[in-house]
Design a protein around this motif. Structure first.
Motif, PDB file in Angstrom:
ATOM      1  N   ILE A  83      -8.052  36.823   8.921  1.00 14.61           N
ATOM      2  CA  ILE A  83      -8.522  37.653   7.803  1.00 14.61           C
ATOM      3  C   ILE A  83      -7.375  38.094   6.896  1.00 14.61           C
ATOM      4  O   ILE A  83      -7.608  38.667   5.834  1.00 14.61           O
ATOM      5  N   ALA A  84      -6.153  37.830   7.318  1.00  7.36           N
ATOM      6  CA  ALA A  84      -4.951  38.106   6.523  1.00  7.36           C
ATOM      7  C   ALA A  84      -3.819  37.358   7.217  1.00  7.36           C
ATOM      8  O   ALA A  84      -3.969  36.937   8.370  1.00  7.36           O
ATOM      9  N   PRO A  85      -2.693  37.157   6.530  1.00  8.62           N
ATOM     10  CA  PRO A  85      -1.587  36.456   7.178  1.00  8.62           C
ATOM     11  C   PRO A  85      -1.185  37.135   8.493  1.00  8.62           C
ATOM     12  O   PRO A  85      -0.816  38.309   8.509  1.00  8.62           O
ATOM     13  N   GLY A  86      -1.314  36.405   9.588  1.00  6.40           N
ATOM     14  CA  GLY A  86      -0.935  36.930  10.897  1.00  6.40           C
ATOM     15  C   GLY A  86      -1.950  37.842  11.542  1.00  6.40           C
ATOM     16  O   GLY A  86      -1.689  38.374  12.633  1.00  6.40           O
ATOM     17  N   VAL A  87      -3.096  38.032  10.908  1.00  8.76           N
ATOM     18  CA  VAL A  87      -4.102  38.967  11.417  1.00  8.76           C
ATOM     19  C   VAL A  87      -5.428  38.233  11.576  1.00  8.76           C
ATOM     20  O   VAL A  87      -5.849  37.488  10.685  1.00  8.76           O
ATOM     21  N   HIS A  88      -6.089  38.475  12.707  1.00  7.13           N
ATOM     22  CA  HIS A  88      -7.370  37.836  12.988  1.00  7.13           C
ATOM     23  C   HIS A  88      -8.426  38.898  13.316  1.00  7.13           C
ATOM     24  O   HIS A  88      -8.104  39.966  13.832  1.00  7.13           O
ATOM     25  N   ARG A  89      -9.659  38.566  13.024  1.00  5.61           N
ATOM     26  CA  ARG A  89     -10.750  39.377  13.548  1.00  5.61           C
ATOM     27  C   ARG A  89     -10.795  39.185  15.069  1.00  5.61           C
ATOM     28  O   ARG A  89     -10.525  38.100  15.584  1.00  5.61           O
ATOM     29  N   VAL A  90     -11.118  40.245  15.799  1.00  2.87           N
ATOM     30  CA  VAL A  90     -11.311  40.112  17.241  1.00  2.87           C
ATOM     31  C   VAL A  90     -12.665  39.460  17.496  1.00  2.87           C
ATOM     32  O   VAL A  90     -13.702  39.960  17.041  1.00  2.87           O
ATOM     33  N   VAL A 106     -12.677  45.300  13.651  1.00  2.00           N
ATOM     34  CA  VAL A 106     -11.589  45.362  14.633  1.00  2.00           C
ATOM     35  C   VAL A 106     -10.774  44.079  14.518  1.00  2.00           C
ATOM     36  O   VAL A 106     -11.321  42.971  14.574  1.00  2.00           O
ATOM     37  N   ALA A 107      -9.480  44.231  14.336  1.00  2.00           N
ATOM     38  CA  ALA A 107      -8.592  43.084  14.119  1.00  2.00           C
ATOM     39  C   ALA A 107      -7.497  43.063  15.170  1.00  2.00           C
ATOM     40  O   ALA A 107      -7.190  44.084  15.815  1.00  2.00           O
ATOM     41  N   VAL A 108      -6.897  41.889  15.334  1.00  2.00           N
ATOM     42  CA  VAL A 108      -5.797  41.735  16.279  1.00  2.00           C
ATOM     43  C   VAL A 108      -4.653  40.998  15.594  1.00  2.00           C
ATOM     44  O   VAL A 108      -4.875  40.052  14.831  1.00  2.00           O
ATOM     45  N   VAL A 109      -3.444  41.451  15.858  1.00  2.00           N
ATOM     46  CA  VAL A 109      -2.226  40.763  15.412  1.00  2.00           C
ATOM     47  C   VAL A 109      -1.565  40.174  16.650  1.00  2.00           C
ATOM     48  O   VAL A 109      -1.000  40.906  17.459  1.00  2.00           O
ATOM     49  N   PRO A 110      -1.654  38.855  16.864  1.00  2.00           N
ATOM     50  CA  PRO A 110      -0.957  38.251  18.005  1.00  2.00           C
ATOM     51  C   PRO A 110       0.556  38.299  17.771  1.00  2.00           C
ATOM     52  O   PRO A 110       1.024  38.000  16.672  1.00  2.00           O
ATOM     53  N   VAL A 111       1.303  38.669  18.804  1.00  2.00           N
ATOM     54  CA  VAL A 111       2.749  38.798  18.623  1.00  2.00           C
ATOM     55  C   VAL A 111       3.463  38.524  19.942  1.00  2.00           C
ATOM     56  O   VAL A 111       3.026  38.974  21.007  1.00  2.00           O
ATOM     57  N   ALA A 112       4.546  37.772  19.865  1.00  2.00           N
ATOM     58  CA  ALA A 112       5.453  37.577  20.998  1.00  2.00           C
ATOM     59  C   ALA A 112       6.642  38.502  20.775  1.00  2.00           C
ATOM     60  O   ALA A 112       7.427  38.300  19.846  1.00  2.00           O
ATOM     61  N   MET A 113       6.743  39.538  21.577  1.00  2.41           N
ATOM     62  CA  MET A 113       7.793  40.539  21.335  1.00  2.41           C
ATOM     63  C   MET A 113       8.486  40.988  22.624  1.00  2.41           C
ATOM     64  O   MET A 113       9.052  42.071  22.674  1.00  2.41           O
ATOM     65  N   TYR A 134     -13.229  50.573  25.797  1.00  2.00           N
ATOM     66  CA  TYR A 134     -14.650  50.717  26.076  1.00  2.00           C
ATOM     67  C   TYR A 134     -15.338  51.611  25.052  1.00  2.00           C
ATOM     68  O   TYR A 134     -16.443  51.318  24.592  1.00  2.00           O
ATOM     69  N   ALA A 135     -14.693  52.739  24.719  1.00  5.47           N
ATOM     70  CA  ALA A 135     -15.352  53.736  23.871  1.00  5.47           C
ATOM     71  C   ALA A 135     -15.458  53.286  22.418  1.00  5.47           C
ATOM     72  O   ALA A 135     -16.443  53.602  21.740  1.00  5.47           O
ATOM     73  N   VAL A 136     -14.450  52.553  21.918  1.00  6.04           N
ATOM     74  CA  VAL A 136     -14.388  52.262  20.480  1.00  6.04           C
ATOM     75  C   VAL A 136     -14.201  50.781  20.171  1.00  6.04           C
ATOM     76  O   VAL A 136     -15.010  50.167  19.471  1.00  6.04           O
ATOM     77  N   MET A 137     -13.132  50.179  20.678  1.00  4.61           N
ATOM     78  CA  MET A 137     -12.714  48.876  20.169  1.00  4.61           C
ATOM     79  C   MET A 137     -13.757  47.781  20.436  1.00  4.61           C
ATOM     80  O   MET A 137     -13.931  46.877  19.612  1.00  4.61           O
ATOM     81  N   GLU A 138     -14.443  47.844  21.567  1.00  2.00           N
ATOM     82  CA  GLU A 138     -15.434  46.816  21.877  1.00  2.00           C
ATOM     83  C   GLU A 138     -16.735  47.004  21.096  1.00  2.00           C
ATOM     84  O   GLU A 138     -17.575  46.103  21.086  1.00  2.00           O
ATOM     85  N   LYS A 139     -16.903  48.163  20.453  1.00  2.00           N
ATOM     86  CA  LYS A 139     -18.170  48.471  19.784  1.00  2.00           C
ATOM     87  C   LYS A 139     -18.057  48.514  18.267  1.00  2.00           C
ATOM     88  O   LYS A 139     -19.054  48.301  17.565  1.00  2.00           O
ATOM     89  N   ALA A 140     -16.882  48.821  17.750  1.00  2.00           N
ATOM     90  CA  ALA A 140     -16.726  48.970  16.304  1.00  2.00           C
ATOM     91  C   ALA A 140     -16.824  47.616  15.607  1.00  2.00           C
ATOM     92  O   ALA A 140     -16.621  46.556  16.217  1.00  2.00           O
ATOM     93  N   ASP A 141     -17.142  47.650  14.320  1.00  2.00           N
ATOM     94  CA  ASP A 141     -17.364  46.420  13.559  1.00  2.00           C
ATOM     95  C   ASP A 141     -16.067  45.789  13.061  1.00  2.00           C
ATOM     96  O   ASP A 141     -15.843  44.593  13.238  1.00  2.00           O
TER      97      ASP A 141
END
Length: 357
Positions: A163-170, A260-267, A251-258
């Protein structure tokens, strides 16, 4: 401070029992110098300093207030607030307390556990920069750790469309998987470990709680409204906070919200969840031993591939291999490498054998 300033939120409520005997309820692992001369808490705080960052908000156990303030003062960091939980209610309520204490509703909160290792801080900062534009638009962002093993001890994240450079929808969150499923995800690609690090606006997080965990939001709002405040220390009302459901942010938020994005990173990330994990990230001598004496002494002859720690007594080893040996106070832990997750069994056995009051 402006609303565009990133506010570090450091979660320091863990008990760290998997690193017994050095880590104990009165001084858990975030307050120990496990990987460097500075403690895990100090290293975490140092990762988010500079022009872009504001003073941190620390959420901690009330019993640890002195250690939090002393350790941060030692490295020249003064928190904006230290929120002292009267009881542990998991990560979602803890983050809610911090969001309610944020200097602006639109403040971007960088939520970090206080006891993780990030070896490549530049890569971490690059991931934060990639996430910020989406955060400004109201997305809830998590950082996915590039996996290098079929790890069954972590939750996983399946990455969806970019959805943006380096960012994905979960695409979805995956519970701690059995080995065959972890191997399949690693082989398939498009998956990351869930490292428990997040970036989102305070108002967006509180709005997600209102939609998906309203009882938690109400309890934490009441607890903060009725909190005792002593300087930068906030003591949420114990009865109000106890009424909050105990739940993780996943459980409370991230799995239910619409959104939600993830930035994969090797750090170079590790949660240092066991003595074996610490050995894996430690510098070793030519014989594969990782030894560090913090007030004690370690002598190892004809010894290979061992982790040895002491904070007082001298530890002397001859002709052994693949052991974990940790001496702290009056306690000595000895076990084969590869079995340090079994410390939980030891602690339960010690509780059962303790004299009854």
């Amino acid at each position: 401070m402006t609303a565009s300033t990133i506010v570090p939120v450091i979660l320091s409520g863990g008990s760290g029992t998997r690193l017994w005997p050095m880590s104990r309820p009165e001084r858990p692992k975030q307050f120990l110098p496990l990987t460097a001369d500075e403690t895990m808490l100090q290293l975490t705080a140092r990762r988010a300093v500079g022009e872009r960052y504001g003073a941190p908000i620390v959420v901690a156990n009330a019993a640890h207030v002195g250690q939090v303030q002393d350790q941060l003062a030692t490295i020249g960091i003064t928190p904006a607030a230290v929120i002292l939980e009267p009881a542990g209610r998991n990560t979602a309520p803890a983050i809610a307390l911090a969001a309610l204490a944020a200097p602006h509703p639109e403040s971007a909160l960088l939520v970090m556990p206080s006891d993780h290792v990030i070896a490549d801080v530049d890569a971490f900062h690059a991931a934060i920069a990639a996430a910020l534009p989406l955060v400004g638009e109201g997305w809830l962002v998590t950082f996915g750790i590039a996996p290098d093993a079929p790890e069954t001890g972590y939750g996983w994240i399946q990455t969806g469309e970019p959805i943006a450079p380096g960012v994905h929808r979960v695409a979805r969150f995956v519970e701690k998987p059995p080995l065959d499923r972890a191997e399949a995800m690693l082989a398939a690609g498009g998956h990351a470990w869930n490292g428990g690090i997040f970036l989102f606006r305070a108002d967006m997080y509180l709005g997600a709680l209102a939609a998906h965990a309203p009882e938690m939001l109400h309890a934490t709002q009441t607890a903060m409204r009725q909190a005792q405040v002593e300087g930068i220390c906030h003591y949420p009302d114990a009865d109000a906070f106890a009424a909050s459901p105990s739940d993780s942010i996943d459980y409370a938020v991230m799995e239910k919200a619409d959104r939600v994005a993830v930035v994969p990173v090797a750090m170079g990330w590790s949660d240092v969840g066991s003595w074996d994990a610490l050995h894996a990230i430690s510098e070793t001598d030519p014989s594969g031993n990782a030894h560090r004496a913090q007030g004690g002494e370690v002598i190892a002859l004809e010894t290979t591939n061992c982790l040895v720690r002491s904070d007082g007594v001298r530890v002397a080893m001859v002709g052994v291999s693949d052991l974990v040996v940790v001496a702290s106070g009056n306690d000595v832990l000895i076990l084969p490498r590869g079995r340090s997750q079994e410390i939980k069994k030891l602690i339960e056995a010690m509780k059962e054998s303790a004299p009854k009051a």
